[in-house]
Every structure is written in C-alpha cells, then in structure tokens.
Design a protein around this motif. Structure first.
Motif: not given
Length: 556
Positions: A248, A264, A292, A294, A316, A318, A321
């Motif tokens: 992310k 993550y 999430e 994404v 990525l 998000a 979420s």
C-alpha cells in the motif's frame, strides 16, 4: 419384543471451522455457502439458514472447493500418521458421493477444479508433497508429480486458471509454479514463475477472468503480481514472470528514512477480485483482521534512489477498509457483499458500497465442556469453553451473549430456576455468577475448590448450590442475594466429579465421578445414602422417579 430405535437426524449445526485456508466457499447460484465443520461439509442457504450436510469423512476436513458451474463439491481430510488421506467428490444437487480416492499420505493441503470441471487437482501435505490430477469423467487418477524440488519449501496452495482448463498454479514457501496437464500422455509438467532473487512464502492466490494476471498474497504482507503471458504465447515457451511486488501507499507522511510502502500486518491471508465498470479491484484480507478494497495506481510512484532497491513497491491505493475482530482466512464475493471467514470461527459480511461489517455466525474456538438449558425452557441455552460462556438462540442459531474471562476454562454452568442468572465453575477454583441478559458479574466465590470446579447443580428454590471439583470433593452452599456461605463438605469420590443432579424435592442429590461411581447424598443432613458402581438399567429404575430424565442421561 425389541423396540426399534431410529437414528437421530442432524437438523442443524451451529459452528464454522475458520482455521481451514479458503474453507468458506460461495456457490455460483449466489444463495448457498459451503464450509467445513469437523468431519462434515455444511451447505447452508444464506437466506433461509437451512442446512444440509455431506457426510462420509472419518477425520477433520482440511480443504473444500466448488466447481466453476456449481455442479460438484470436493473435500479432503487429515488422517493419522502412516495412513492415507481421503479426497471426496460430491454432487451438489443430490448430495451424493460421486467418487473418492486415497492417494495422498496423511494430509491434503488444497483441492481445486479445472475451469471446465473435467479435472480435480489435489495437493498433498508435507508428508506427501505430490500434485494428483483426477479425471472426473473417467473416475481415475490421470497423473501425479512432486509439487516442489531442490531448495524450495513445501507447496501449500493450488489456484485454477479462469480460461485455460489444462493449467493451474501452485504456491508455497519459496515456490511458485504454473502447471500444464497433458491428458493424452497422462502427464503433468510445470514451469517456475520467474521472480528473480525475491523470496516469498505464498499463502493465497487468485487469477483474473482473462488469465492475464495472477495475484499472490504472502506472509510478508505484500502481493505479487504475476504476468501469465498467455497472450504472448506461453505455449511457445514464454514463461510467466513477476510484474511487481506491491504494497500500500501510506496515507500518512513517513518519517525520514522509513520504508515508503505499507505492508499488511500478519500477512495477506486471502484475496479475491472485484470487477466494477471494466476495472479490476482487489479485496485483500490480512492476518490482523483488516479487509480492504484496493486498486493499482496507474501513474508511477516517484521514489528516492535508496527506495528503488527495496523489493516492495508502494502501488496499491486503499479505497475502502474494514476491521474484523480476528484474521480472515477466506474472502468471497456474494452478490453485493463480501463474505469473510476468520480464524476465530466467525463469518462476517461486508457491504461493498458502504463497507459496513455484520457478524452472522460464531462458535467456540476450543472444546465445549458443558451445555445447559434453563428450567422448563428450550428457547435458548448456554455453553461453556475456554475463555468464555456463550448464550445461544436455539431456533435462530445466533449468539445472544458472550461472557469472557481470559485465560480460564469454564467446566460447568447452570441457570438459576428463574433463568435470570448463570452460575459457572472455573478451573481456578472460583464460582462466578453472571446476569443472563448483560453478562455482568453478580458475585464470585473465591477458593471454592482447590482443583477447579468441575460440576454444579442448584435447587429449584435457588437456596442451595452444590459444587464438585477435580479431587472428588462435594460442597453445599447457601445462596443469598447478598452473600454465599459454605454449609458442608462431603467426601466419598476418589476422582473428579463429572456431574451433579438434585432431586425434585430438593433433599437429595446424586453425583457421578470419573472413577465410575455414583453417590446419592442427603443434602439436608450431609450424609451418604448410597454409593454404587451402577449398571445403566439399575440406575435408571432407581433414580428416574426422583431426578429429571435429561440430567440423568447427562450423568450416565
């Protein structure tokens, strides 16, 4: 004349085995979910909650899969060391067993169907390590091959392709392969997916609808994007390659020298794809309970020269979420919702539009030690296990209340006669009373027993409570709203007391022990009336007139 005894028919099972990776499956009809529970596969209508069962396994089920058109269900189990693990193929509509095989040793890690449902592919566990291709039409094994080689670790998952029925992907600890079946030669071959010097443990994978890309979740918390090269002509020898290792883009500004990507926590444990307006988005589930939605950032990310050498690229974004109470092991799309199963044996739904979370199915995560109904009431019941007591709606199969006492085990519970309180015995020797509606602690009796409280019973009037422990000691307590007082301690058993039942008159009690003895006590005087190592028929004749039938069955 002998009386015919019919078998009991299972009407419903309240539970879910969330430990199985990818165990929660959604049927293509969008109305049923399929998941493992012990030795059974449960098929549940999501709207009506009506359950049917696939029964035939002899040990815990460790893998479940549904064919693309929904005609078949496959399941596999664990077995004891030295024994073969069974893979079973079922017909969804008729619930009949189509075929089965016992080729793998000890355990099966994963089962999948080819996209045309002609083949069933299974992956053996660490003691086996083989990929086996099963021809469904001919009902025979087509071929097999070791899943990993050289310095690679164990393969733990299989993933089917979407448009090429003779191909599938396997992944695991530093191993990622694209397989090709050759039915005419009864052979299966593979090519290693080139990921350079990157070393990752892949634990989940999904392929897009056009077989253009595969996305693989890792224990490192990032996602590998693999270009499968079908359009470039993989049949001509162009191998699949790594497109990138993505994480992310952080929302907050990072400190100087920090890694520019956000991985993550506890790994990416489940993946599924969501196509909206010709755009593919990824639903990512992590081991910390994060779910999430994404998408990949189209424009390149500007990085410092030092960050360019890092294996993970922040790409990525998000979009939405949600946070679950435990790590998700399965995520699937069901109409306009994301359905997620967790390692704490819970099933949630997440609305795709709002990302609001709803809890639907829960169960204990450890052994259940006691179950009790209130006096002359069958609408709800309570169960006890490690860490908690739960109250359930008997008809709707929903959890009404959870009472948690961490790091302790509740071995016995009983409702007071008015049903307003739950009295419980714990392995720390304390008797605790809770309100039924709120779970608030009403009282506790510390040091009630030395070796844990293993059995409880209360009189109909609620004035006397009888408890038993792991040493065989029986104690009688006077129960008052403001205090609890020990009246007598009774000895006679030589082992743990497993159950206690009080007569309808409230003057006698019978206790059962794990040493095989039953003792009838006069709880007014505290004397022993009779001690015996009973035979079933004799006990039923002697005690049924004085004690409730369902409690005597529990004792015996």
């Amino acid at each position: 004349m002998e009386t015919e005894i019919n078998d009991l028919i299972v009407e419903s099972i309240n539970g879910f085995d969330g430990v199985v990776p990818g165990g929660l499956q959604v049927h293509p009809d969008g109305e049923h979910i399929v998941y493992p529970l012990g030795c059974k596969v449960v098929i549940q209508n999501w709207k009506t909650k009506v359950q049917t069962f696939l029964t035939g396994h002899t040990n815990v089920i460790c893998a479940v899969s549904i064919s693309k058109e929904g005609k078949y269900v496959a399941s596999a189990q664990v077995n004891h060391m030295g024994h073969k693990a069974t893979v079973m193929l079922w017909e969804f509509d008729t619930l009949k067993l189509v075929t089965k095989h016992e080729i793998h040793k000890v355990r099966v890690e994963s089962v999948i169907f080819s996209c045309d449902s002609h083949y069933l592919v299974s992956l053996g566990g660490r003691d086996d390590g083989n990929v086996v291709v099963w021809d469904i039409k001919e009902s025979e094994a087509l071929c097999g091959c070791p899943a990993s080689h050289g310095v690679a670790g164990d393969a733990v998952l299989l993933c089917p392709t979407s448009r090429h029925p003779l191909n599938f992907i396997s992944g695991g600890d530093v191993t990622l392969k694209l397989w090709k079946m050759e039915p005419e030669k009864r052979h299966v071959s593979y090519v290693d997916i080139k990921i350079g010097t990157l070393k990752r443990h892949v634990i989940c994978s999904v392929v897009d609808a056009e077989d253009e890309y595969a996305y693989c979740g890792t224990t490192s918390g990032d996602i590998l994007k693999i270009r499968l090269n079908y359009r470039s002509g993989s049949a001509a020898g162009v191998n699949p390659v790594l497109e990138g290792c993505y994480a992310k883009i952080p929302k907050k500004k990072l400190a100087e020298g920090a890694e520019p990507s956000e991985r993550y926590s506890k790994g990416v444990t489940a993946l599924t794809l969501l196509t909206e307006k010709c755009t593919t988005k990824i639903v990512v589930a992590a081991g910390d309970g994060t779910v999430e939605l994404v998408k990949e950032r189209s424009s390149p990310v500007s990085l410092k020269k030092s960050a360019l050498r890092l294996p993970t690229t922040p790409k990525l974004v998000a979009l939405k979420s949600a946070k679950l109470d435990s790590g998700a092991t399965s995520v699937k799309i069901m109409r306009d919702e994301i359905i997620a199963g967790t390692d704490q044996c819970e099933i949630y739904t997440i609305n795709i539009a709002t990302f609001n979370v709803s809890l639907h199915i829960t169960c204990h995560t450890d052994a259940i030690y006691d179950l009790t109904f209130p006096y002359k009431c069958s609408a709800y019941y309570a169960t006890s296990s490690k860490n908690d007591i739960r109250v359930w709606d008997a008809k709707a199969l929903k959890e009404l209340l959870r009472i948690t006492v961490l790091n302790l085990t509740c071995a016995s519970i009983v409702f007071t006669c008015d049903g307003k309180s739950i009295i419980s015995g714990w392995n720390d020797g304390v008797i605790r009373g809770f309100t039924r509606r709120t779970g608030k602690l009403q009282f506790d009796i510390p040091y009630a027993h030395n070796l844990g409280v293993t059995a409880l019973a209360i009189t109909l009037c609620g004035s006397r409570l009888i408890s038993g422990d792991g040493e065989g000691l029986i104690r009688i307590w006077e129960m008052k709203p403001n205090y609890q007082k020990s009246l007598a301690s009774l000895t006679g058993h030589s082992d743990a007391v497993s159950s206690i039942c009080i007569s309808n008159s409230g003057t006698e009690a019978v206790s059962a022990c794990t040493d095989g003895t039953c003792i009838i006590w006069d709880i007014v005087s505290g004397d022993t009336k009779r001690a015996t190592r009973p035979i079933l028929g004799q006990v039923m004749q002697q005690l049924l007139p004085r004690f409730d039938f369902h409690l005597m069955v529990h004792i015996l």
